[in-house]
Design an enzyme around this catalytic site. Structure first.
Site, PDB file in Angstrom:
ATOM      1  N   LYS A  62     -12.935  -7.844  -7.980  1.00 55.98           N
ATOM      2  CA  LYS A  62     -13.240  -8.164  -6.577  1.00 55.98           C
ATOM      3  C   LYS A  62     -14.667  -8.699  -6.510  1.00 55.98           C
ATOM      4  O   LYS A  62     -15.618  -7.967  -6.834  1.00 55.98           O
ATOM      5  CB  LYS A  62     -13.116  -6.921  -5.703  1.00 55.98           C
ATOM      6  CG  LYS A  62     -11.679  -6.481  -5.456  1.00 55.98           C
ATOM      7  CD  LYS A  62     -11.646  -5.264  -4.567  1.00 55.98           C
ATOM      8  CE  LYS A  62     -10.222  -4.879  -4.231  1.00 55.98           C
ATOM      9  NZ  LYS A  62     -10.161  -3.550  -3.568  1.00 55.98           N
ATOM     10  N   ASP A  94      -0.232  -0.343  -4.692  1.00 49.54           N
ATOM     11  CA  ASP A  94      -1.618   0.132  -4.745  1.00 49.54           C
ATOM     12  C   ASP A  94      -1.694   1.439  -3.972  1.00 49.54           C
ATOM     13  O   ASP A  94      -1.528   1.464  -2.750  1.00 49.54           O
ATOM     14  CB  ASP A  94      -2.560  -0.906  -4.120  1.00 49.54           C
ATOM     15  CG  ASP A  94      -4.018  -0.484  -4.222  1.00 49.54           C
ATOM     16  OD1 ASP A  94      -4.299   0.596  -4.783  1.00 49.54           O
ATOM     17  OD2 ASP A  94      -4.886  -1.240  -3.728  1.00 49.54           O
ATOM     18  N   LYS A 129       0.853  -1.183   0.000  1.00 52.96           N
ATOM     19  CA  LYS A 129       0.000   0.000   0.000  1.00 52.96           C
ATOM     20  C   LYS A 129       0.890   1.234   0.000  1.00 52.96           C
ATOM     21  O   LYS A 129       1.800   1.353   0.853  1.00 52.96           O
ATOM     22  CB  LYS A 129      -0.894  -0.003   1.254  1.00 52.96           C
ATOM     23  CG  LYS A 129      -1.995  -1.041   1.185  1.00 52.96           C
ATOM     24  CD  LYS A 129      -2.925  -0.731   0.045  1.00 52.96           C
ATOM     25  CE  LYS A 129      -4.239  -1.470   0.154  1.00 52.96           C
ATOM     26  NZ  LYS A 129      -5.076  -1.221  -1.011  1.00 52.96           N
ATOM     27  N   ASP A 173      -8.896  -0.448  -9.929  1.00 54.69           N
ATOM     28  CA  ASP A 173      -9.564  -1.233  -8.876  1.00 54.69           C
ATOM     29  C   ASP A 173     -10.883  -0.545  -8.540  1.00 54.69           C
ATOM     30  O   ASP A 173     -11.911  -0.811  -9.167  1.00 54.69           O
ATOM     31  CB  ASP A 173      -8.631  -1.359  -7.664  1.00 54.69           C
ATOM     32  CG  ASP A 173      -9.330  -1.973  -6.458  1.00 54.69           C
ATOM     33  OD1 ASP A 173     -10.420  -2.541  -6.617  1.00 54.69           O
ATOM     34  OD2 ASP A 173      -8.795  -1.875  -5.327  1.00 54.69           O
ATOM     35  N   GLU A 224      -1.540  -0.108  -9.023  1.00 54.23           N
ATOM     36  CA  GLU A 224      -3.013  -0.049  -8.930  1.00 54.23           C
ATOM     37  C   GLU A 224      -3.463   1.329  -8.453  1.00 54.23           C
ATOM     38  O   GLU A 224      -2.860   1.892  -7.533  1.00 54.23           O
ATOM     39  CB  GLU A 224      -3.435  -1.136  -7.924  1.00 54.23           C
ATOM     40  CG  GLU A 224      -4.909  -1.434  -7.871  1.00 54.23           C
ATOM     41  CD  GLU A 224      -5.151  -2.687  -7.028  1.00 54.23           C
ATOM     42  OE1 GLU A 224      -4.553  -3.744  -7.311  1.00 54.23           O
ATOM     43  OE2 GLU A 224      -5.934  -2.597  -6.059  1.00 54.23           O
ATOM     44  N   GLN A 276     -11.222  -7.075  -0.857  1.00 54.04           N
ATOM     45  CA  GLN A 276     -11.928  -5.893  -0.350  1.00 54.04           C
ATOM     46  C   GLN A 276     -11.753  -5.815   1.168  1.00 54.04           C
ATOM     47  O   GLN A 276     -12.613  -5.315   1.879  1.00 54.04           O
ATOM     48  CB  GLN A 276     -13.409  -6.021  -0.731  1.00 54.04           C
ATOM     49  CG  GLN A 276     -14.215  -4.745  -0.669  1.00 54.04           C
ATOM     50  CD  GLN A 276     -13.746  -3.728  -1.667  1.00 54.04           C
ATOM     51  OE1 GLN A 276     -13.906  -3.906  -2.852  1.00 54.04           O
ATOM     52  NE2 GLN A 276     -13.174  -2.650  -1.176  1.00 54.04           N
TER      53      GLN A 276
HETATM   54  C1  MUC Z   1      -7.505  -2.494  -2.232  1.00 51.33           C
HETATM   55  O1  MUC Z   1      -7.055  -3.210  -3.113  1.00 51.33           O
HETATM   56  O2  MUC Z   1      -7.668  -1.308  -2.508  1.00 51.33           O
HETATM   57  C2  MUC Z   1      -8.556  -1.047   0.410  1.00 51.33           C
HETATM   58  C3  MUC Z   1      -9.677  -0.289   0.271  1.00 51.33           C
HETATM   59  C4  MUC Z   1     -10.612  -1.045  -0.405  1.00 51.33           C
HETATM   60  O3  MUC Z   1     -11.740  -0.721  -0.748  1.00 51.33           O
HETATM   61  O4  MUC Z   1     -10.077  -2.273  -0.718  1.00 51.33           O
HETATM   62  C5  MUC Z   1      -8.827  -2.390  -0.100  1.00 51.33           C
HETATM   63  C6  MUC Z   1      -7.801  -3.071  -0.887  1.00 51.33           C
HETATM   64 MG    MG Z   2      -6.823  -1.560  -4.607  1.00 45.49          MG
END
Ligand code: MUC
Ligand code: MG
Length: 373
Positions: free
Chosen positions: A266, A191, A162, A242, A217, A294
């Site tokens: 997702k 991401d 992240k 995403d 991402e 998620q």
């Molecule tokens: C992601 O991949 O973004 C973080 C916030 C969300 O909505 O999903 C996660 C993971």
């Molecule tokens: Mg994401």
């Protein structure tokens, strides 16, 4: 077999390690367990994780839309009539996570009715997926220690980092420390959850050149259409949509406008039905997909696993299946195990998410015996 009633049960399970990222943070899994009851006694189950900072849905809004808007229109429909269910859900805009859970629960019930796993029903391509683990905001050295531990304990060799912090040097440094500490054979991708502008993201790409990152991402908000297109054009690695692509329509807009050249699927926010459409769009256009998380419980992760392992394109890359490791408990009766970096699919009818009723009674928040966390 007809839909008889739909339950939306709020529950809360605390995290042992909160997950922090550019658009928010989670300390408690305050989710909704959706149960679609049929007149034959079969119950379809799915987990709905509210993500207000991503889709605007909350635990209360998910319960309200499922009970007050969807249920009255769905009760009485044949459980097998998925297209009718889909048409009902489509009459309401947004509410992606609530719709996703109803859709997954319906597929789960159909699988049970037919005595076949949803994984087989969808495509049954492979029997396991490689796992990618998500690393939230932490100092670089702690991130490395975490990644090494996941490698040693679970055999995981793919990590999603992240990013999206300011100054961006914090994340560039984290990438460098991870690559040096993990070696060349470990996959690392980023991401940013829209934390940067497209131009900041471009600067990150420049400064991380040579570190072998595989994907980037949501580097910025997809609404920055012009700069994001420029970023996609110039990036040496795929730019993944995403949260900007929860529906097939969103995915097609992002791909055709040049806002992304890969899509994160997702199941929690697309269900199986719309995830199928997104997948078809991506394979048709020849773009890569990833199976995202998620921030799902084990119940939610089983749905991702069932879908991801059902197709060749979704099983090519490691899937994000391990966020549940940050949670103190789960509702799943038979816990998910990660061995040699992989999770095996279940051959039980439906999605295979058998619920531990005692745990549900303990964690649910809508009864007088409620346990508050
Ligand atoms: C992601 O991949 O973004 C973080 C916030 C969300 O909505 O999903 C996660 C993971
Ligand atoms: Mg994401």
């Amino acid at each position: 077999m007809k839909i008889q009633r739909i339950e939306a049960i709020p529950y809360a399970i605390p995290y042992t390690h909160p997950l922090r990222f550019a658009s928010g943070e989670v300390h408690t899994a305050d989710h909704v367990l959706v149960r679609v009851h049929t007149d034959a006694g079969i119950i379809g189950t799915a987990d709905a994780p509210p993500r207000p900072y991503t889709y605007g849905e909350t635990q209360k809004s998910i319960i309200a839309v499922v009970q007050d808007v969807f249920a009255p229109q769905l009760v009485g429909l044949e459980i097998t009539d998925r297209a009718k269910v889909r048409a009902v859900l489509d009459r309401t805009i947004n509410n992606q996570v609530a719709k996703g859970a109803v859709d997954i629960a319906v597929w789960d019930a159909i699988g049970q009715l037919l005595g076949i796993s949803v994984h087989k029903l969808l495509g049954g391509y492979t029997d396991s997926l490689r796992v990618s683990h998500m690393l939230g905001f932490r100092p670089a050295q702690e991130l490395l220690e975490d990644a090494l531990r996941f490698g040693a304990e679970y055999g995981v060799s793919t990590f999603k980092l992240k990013v999206g912090r300011r100054p961006l040097e914090l994340d560039v440094e984290a990438c460098r420390v991870l690559r040096e500490g993990l070696g060349e054979n470990v996959e690392i991708y980023l991401d940013a959850n829209r934390g940067w502008s497209a131009n900041e993201a471009m600067e990150v790409l420049r400064r991380t050149e040579g570190l072998g990152l595989s994907l980037f991402e949501e580097p910025c908000d997809a609404k920055e259409a012009m700069s994001r297109r420029r970023l996609v054009d110039r990036s040496p690695i795929p730019i993944v949509a995403d949260e900007s692509a929860p529906t097939a329509g969103d995915a097609s807009r992002e791909l055709l406008s040049g806002g992304a050249n890969a899509i994160c699927i997702k199941t929690a926010r697309s269900g199986f039905t719309e995830a199928l459409e997104i997948l078809g769009l991506c394979t048709g256009l020849g773009v890569d997909v990833t199976m995202g998380n998620q921030i799902d419980t084990q119940v939610g992760s089983l749905a991702t696993l069932a879908f991801g392992a059902a197709f060749e394109a979704t099983s090519r890359r490691a899937a994000e299946l391990s966020n549940f490791l940050d949670m103190s408990d789960d509702l799943l009766a038979d816990p998910i195990r990660i061995r040699d970096g992989r999770i095996m699919v279940r051959s039980l009818p439906g999605v295979g998410a058998e619920i531990d009723e005692e745990k549900l009674a303990f964690y649910r928040q809508d009864q007088s015996t409620t346990h508050t966390v």
